[in-house]
Design a protein around this motif. Structure first.
Motif, PDB file in Angstrom:
ATOM      1  N   PRO A   1       0.477  -5.853 -13.380  1.00  0.00           N
ATOM      2  CA  PRO A   1       1.638  -5.744 -11.956  1.00  0.00           C
ATOM      3  C   PRO A   1       1.182  -4.169 -11.177  1.00  0.00           C
ATOM      4  CG  PRO A   1       2.453  -5.677 -14.068  1.00  0.00           C
ATOM      5  CD  PRO A   1       0.987  -5.144 -15.028  1.00  0.00           C
ATOM      6  N   GLY A   2       1.496  -4.781  -9.997  1.00  0.00           N
ATOM      7  CA  GLY A   2       0.808  -3.835  -8.908  1.00  0.00           C
ATOM      8  C   GLY A   2      -0.635  -4.739  -8.201  1.00  0.00           C
ATOM      9  N   ASP A   3      -1.270  -4.568  -8.632  1.00  0.00           N
ATOM     10  CA  ASP A   3      -2.506  -5.689  -8.445  1.00  0.00           C
ATOM     11  C   ASP A   3      -2.098  -6.259  -7.663  1.00  0.00           C
ATOM     12  OD1 ASP A   3      -3.728  -3.895  -9.982  1.00  0.00           O
ATOM     13  OD2 ASP A   3      -4.598  -4.891 -11.010  1.00  0.00           O
ATOM     14  N   GLY A   4      -3.370  -6.580  -6.876  1.00  0.00           N
ATOM     15  CA  GLY A   4      -2.989  -8.253  -5.193  1.00  0.00           C
ATOM     16  C   GLY A   4      -4.521  -8.467  -4.936  1.00  0.00           C
ATOM     17  N   LEU A   5      -4.168  -9.596  -4.986  1.00  0.00           N
ATOM     18  CA  LEU A   5      -5.138 -10.348  -3.737  1.00  0.00           C
ATOM     19  C   LEU A   5      -4.073 -10.929  -2.302  1.00  0.00           C
ATOM     20  CD1 LEU A   5      -7.195 -12.388  -4.382  1.00  0.00           C
ATOM     21  CD2 LEU A   5      -5.744 -14.315  -4.730  1.00  0.00           C
ATOM     22  N   LEU A   6      -5.934 -10.838  -2.199  1.00  0.00           N
ATOM     23  CA  LEU A   6      -6.396 -11.425  -0.461  1.00  0.00           C
ATOM     24  C   LEU A   6      -6.647 -12.440  -0.264  1.00  0.00           C
ATOM     25  CD1 LEU A   6      -4.745 -10.390   2.654  1.00  0.00           C
ATOM     26  CD2 LEU A   6      -6.992  -9.088   3.113  1.00  0.00           C
TER      27      LEU A   6
ATOM     28  N   ALA B   1      -3.608 -15.026   2.631  1.00  0.00           N
ATOM     29  CA  ALA B   1      -1.956 -14.696   2.112  1.00  0.00           C
ATOM     30  C   ALA B   1      -2.218 -14.057   0.929  1.00  0.00           C
ATOM     31  CB  ALA B   1      -2.277 -15.870   0.755  1.00  0.00           C
ATOM     32  N   ALA B   2      -1.874 -12.924   1.118  1.00  0.00           N
ATOM     33  CA  ALA B   2      -1.560 -11.575  -0.108  1.00  0.00           C
ATOM     34  C   ALA B   2      -0.447 -12.109  -0.934  1.00  0.00           C
ATOM     35  CB  ALA B   2      -0.874 -10.663   1.097  1.00  0.00           C
ATOM     36  N   LEU B   3      -0.774 -11.294  -2.221  1.00  0.00           N
ATOM     37  CA  LEU B   3      -0.011 -11.890  -3.699  1.00  0.00           C
ATOM     38  C   LEU B   3      -0.103 -10.789  -4.377  1.00  0.00           C
ATOM     39  CD1 LEU B   3      -1.882 -14.763  -3.196  1.00  0.00           C
ATOM     40  CD2 LEU B   3      -0.699 -15.455  -4.895  1.00  0.00           C
ATOM     41  N   VAL B   4       0.685  -9.852  -4.842  1.00  0.00           N
ATOM     42  CA  VAL B   4       0.869  -8.754  -5.458  1.00  0.00           C
ATOM     43  C   VAL B   4       1.443  -9.194  -7.313  1.00  0.00           C
ATOM     44  CG1 VAL B   4       1.273  -6.644  -6.336  1.00  0.00           C
ATOM     45  CG2 VAL B   4       0.882  -7.430  -3.764  1.00  0.00           C
ATOM     46  N   ALA B   5       0.924  -8.966  -7.908  1.00  0.00           N
ATOM     47  CA  ALA B   5       1.281  -9.088  -9.565  1.00  0.00           C
ATOM     48  C   ALA B   5       2.718  -8.659  -9.783  1.00  0.00           C
ATOM     49  CB  ALA B   5       0.359  -9.412 -10.622  1.00  0.00           C
ATOM     50  N   THR B   6       3.546  -8.840 -10.658  1.00  0.00           N
ATOM     51  CA  THR B   6       5.478  -8.181 -10.970  1.00  0.00           C
ATOM     52  C   THR B   6       5.436  -9.050 -11.770  1.00  0.00           C
ATOM     53  OG1 THR B   6       6.884  -7.167  -9.903  1.00  0.00           O
ATOM     54  CG2 THR B   6       6.255  -9.531  -9.091  1.00  0.00           C
ATOM     55  N   THR B   7       6.770  -7.983 -12.569  1.00  0.00           N
ATOM     56  CA  THR B   7       7.352  -8.188 -13.837  1.00  0.00           C
ATOM     57  C   THR B   7       8.935  -8.412 -13.176  1.00  0.00           C
ATOM     58  OG1 THR B   7       6.917  -5.926 -14.877  1.00  0.00           O
ATOM     59  CG2 THR B   7       5.452  -7.937 -15.956  1.00  0.00           C
ATOM     60  N   GLU B   8       8.986  -8.387 -11.843  1.00  0.00           N
ATOM     61  CA  GLU B   8      10.177  -7.428 -11.467  1.00  0.00           C
ATOM     62  C   GLU B   8      10.255  -8.036 -10.129  1.00  0.00           C
ATOM     63  OE1 GLU B   8      11.294  -3.390 -11.555  1.00  0.00           O
ATOM     64  OE2 GLU B   8      10.213  -2.577 -13.372  1.00  0.00           O
TER      65      GLU B   8
END
Length: 475
Positions: A244-249, A256-263
Motif C-alpha cells: 500500500p502506498g507504492d506506485g507505478l508509472l 498510467a499511474a497506479l498506486v496500491a491500496t487496501t482502502e
C-alpha cells in the motif's frame, strides 16, 4: 520456461523467462488500428494471428518445455464475440471516441457521478459502458448477434483454449460495472446506463484461480495458461508494486499511474478507477491518462525528428524549454484521468520564430511529466515509485521525469506486463516464484534538487493553464 503474452494496442509480444525471472527471448508483431472520424477499431483475427505467431516464434527460440503461460493485454473497449470466441464485428478500441456525447449527457445529468460512487469507475468514451450503449443505439444487430462482450485478452484466452465459454477476470471487469467491494457486477449500474436488456453479454467473472489446461495454436497442447490481469495491473505485479502506498508509472502509449491500496475511497473528484486484484481486499487506484508516448510520437512526426535523436535534443535546451509549454492532451476522446474532460485538446504556447524542435520536444516531455505528477498525486502516492514502458528507453527523459516528479524512479525495463502475467499465473497455480528477484529494478534515477524545485513551480503553472483549458473545452 515461463511465457508471458502481452496483447498491446499496437504491438503483440510474447516473452520467455527462466525460473529466476531472467528474460530469455522476446518476439513481437505489430497490429493495426483503423482510425477514422473518432472511431478506432481493431481486426480481432489480425490480433489473434499475431498472438499465435509470436508464441510459435518465442517457443521455437527457447526449446525448453513451457512450464506455465500467463496472458495479459489492453483493457477497456468492446470485443464482441460469438459462442466460439469469433468476432461479430471489429473490436471497438479503448481509444474510440464515438460515445463522447453519451458521456457528456451522463456528466450533465448526474449518471456519471452516481456510477463512480457505486463502483469507483469514472467512465470515459472508450470504456465498455458508453461503447455498449452507443452500439445499442446505432448497431443493435451486432449486439443481437454476439454471445459476449469481452475484453481483448478474454477473446484470445477463449480462442487459445478451444472456444470454451467466455470469461473475464476481476481486473478487466472493474470498469465500469464491477462493485470493487463485492467483486460482483452492480446490476443497478447496468440499469442506469440503459443496458439491462444486454446484461447477458457481460462475461462471467471467473474465480481468480480458474485456468485453462489445454491450449490450441501457438503453445504446446496441455500447457497451463492463466487469463489476466489486464496490462495495467499486470505491469504493477511485474514491477513489484504491491505494498500500500507504492506506485507505478507506465510511460507508454497510455500514461498510467497506479498506486496500491487496501482502502477504496469512492469520494473525491470522480476520475480514474479502482482495479480489483486477485487478492481480495487489495486494489490499485488507477489514473490512466489517455496519452503518454503517443503525444511525443506526434510531435516527433510533426517536426521530422527521429526517436534516437530525442536524448541529444533534450540536452540541447534548458528546463522550461525557452518558454515553450505543452498541455499534452492529444487524444481525440479527450482526457479521463485524473479528471474526465471528453472535449479537452492539447495546447501549445510560448512558441515563436526562435523556438526550435528541441524546445518543442522538451516542452512535450515536461508536459507529460506534469500530467504524470497530477495523476500520481490524485492516486495517493506515498511510497516508492517504479517506472516502466517504452519511455524508459530514453535516459535523458528518465532524468527529466525524476526532476519533474521530484522523487527517485525505480526503472524496471524489459517486458514488464508479460512478467506480471507470469507472476499472476504462478500465484493462481500455487507455484512459488521469487517475486523480489523477478521484479528487481534495472536502475534507480535520482532527481536533481535544484531542477526539482524549478519544476515544482512549473507544475503549479501547469495546473493553472490546465484549469483554463478545461473551461474552454466546456464552452
Amino acid at each position: 520456461m515461463f511465457v508471458g503474452i502481452d496483447v498491446g494496442t499496437s504491438m503483440v509480444k510474447a516473452a520467455a523467462f527462466d525460473a529466476g525471472g531472467r528474460e530469455l527471448a522476446v518476439q513481437a508483431r505489430p497490429v493495426g488500428l483503423d482510425l477514422r472520424a473518432g472511431a478506432v477499431e481493431q481486426d480481432m483475427e489480425e490480433v489473434y494471428a499475431a498472438v499465435v505467431g509470436v508464441l510459435e516464434a518465442v517457443t521455437a527460440r527457447v526449446p525448453e518445455p513451457v512450464e506455465l503461460a500467463g496472458l495479459t493485454g489492453q483493457g477497456d473497449g468492446v470485443w464482441l464475440v460469438d459462442a466460439a470466441g469469433r468476432p461479430v464485428r471489429p473490436a471497438l478500441s479503448w481509444m474510440d471516441g464515438r460515445a463522447h456525447d453519451l458521456v457528456d449527457q451522463w456528466l450533465a445529468d448526474g449518471t456519471f457521478e452516481t456510477v463512480f460512487r457505486r463502483t469507483g469507475s469514472a467512465m470515459f468514451p472508450g470504456c465498455p459502458g458508453p461503447l455498449l450503449a452507443w452500439l445499442d443505439r446505432h448497431e443493435p444487430k451486432a449486439l443481437d448477434a454476439a454471445a459476449a462482450a469481452v475484453y481483448c485478452k478474454d477473446m484470445v484466452f477463449q480462442r487459445l483454449t478451444g472456444g470454451a465459454r467466455a470469461v473475464t477476470d476481476v481486473s478487466d471487469a472493474s470498469m465500469p460495472f464491477l462493485d470493487p467491494r463485492t467483486r460482483r457486477y452492480d446490476n443497478g449500474v447496468v440499469e442506469l446506463l440503459g443496458l439491462s436488456h444486454r446484461r447477458g453479454l457481460l462475461a462471467p467473472v471467473a474465480d481468480p484461480v480458474a485456468t485453462a489446461e489445454a491450449c490450441g495454436a501457438g503453445l504446446p497442447s496441455g500447457t497451463r495458461l492463466a487469463n489476466g490481469p489486464y496490462d495495467l495491473p499486470a505491469c504493477a505485479l511485474g514491477a513489484g508494486v504491491t505494498a500500500p502506498g507504492d506506485g507505478l508509472l507506465i510511460v507508454g502509449t497510455c500514461l498510467a499511474a497506479l498506486v496500491a491500496t487496501t482502502e477504496p475511497d469512492l469520494g473525491g473528484e470522480p476520475a480514474g478507477l479502482y482495479i480489483s486484484t486477485d487478492r481480495p481486499g487489495h486494489w490499485l487506484r488507477a489514473m490512466p491518462a489517455m496519452v503518454g508516448t503517443a503525444a511525443l510520437d506526434w510531435v516527433l512526426k510533426t517536426t521530422g525528428v527521429r526517436h534516437p535523436e530525442v536524448d541529444a535534443l533534450l540536452a540541447a535546451t534548458p528546463p522550461g524549454a525557452h518558454g515553450v509549454r505543452v498541455l499534452p492532451y492529444f487524444a481525440p476522446s479527450g482526457e479521463r484521468a485524473p479528471f474526465v474532460e471528453p472535449r479537452l485538446r492539447a495546447e501549445l504556447s510560448g512558441v515563436c520564430l526562435e523556438s526550435t524542435p528541441a524546445d518543442l520536444i522538451r516542452a512535450t516531455c515536461e508536459g507529460i511529466g506534469y500530467a504524470a505528477r497530477h495523476c500520481l498525486a490524485a492516486a495517493g502516492l506515498t511510497g516508492s515509485l517504479a517506472v516502466c514502458g517504452g519511455g524508459t528507453r530514453s535516459p535523458a527523459w528518465m532524468r527529466l521525469l525524476a526532476d519533474v516528479l521530484g522523487r527517485p524512479l525505480r526503472v524496471v525495463e524489459g517486458e514488464v506486463g508479460a512478467r506480471g502475467a507470469v507472476l499472476a499465473a504462478a500465484e493462481r497455480y500455487g507455484l512459488a516464484l521469487d517475486a523480489a528477484a523477478w521484479t528487481e529494478p534495472t536502475l534507480v534515477v535520482e532527481p536533481d534538487a535544484a531542477r526539482a524545485a524549478y519544476y515544482t513551480k512549473g507544475y503549479e503553472e501547469h495546473l493553472e493553464r490546465l484549469a483554463g483549458a478545461r473551461q474552454r473545452a466546456r464552452r
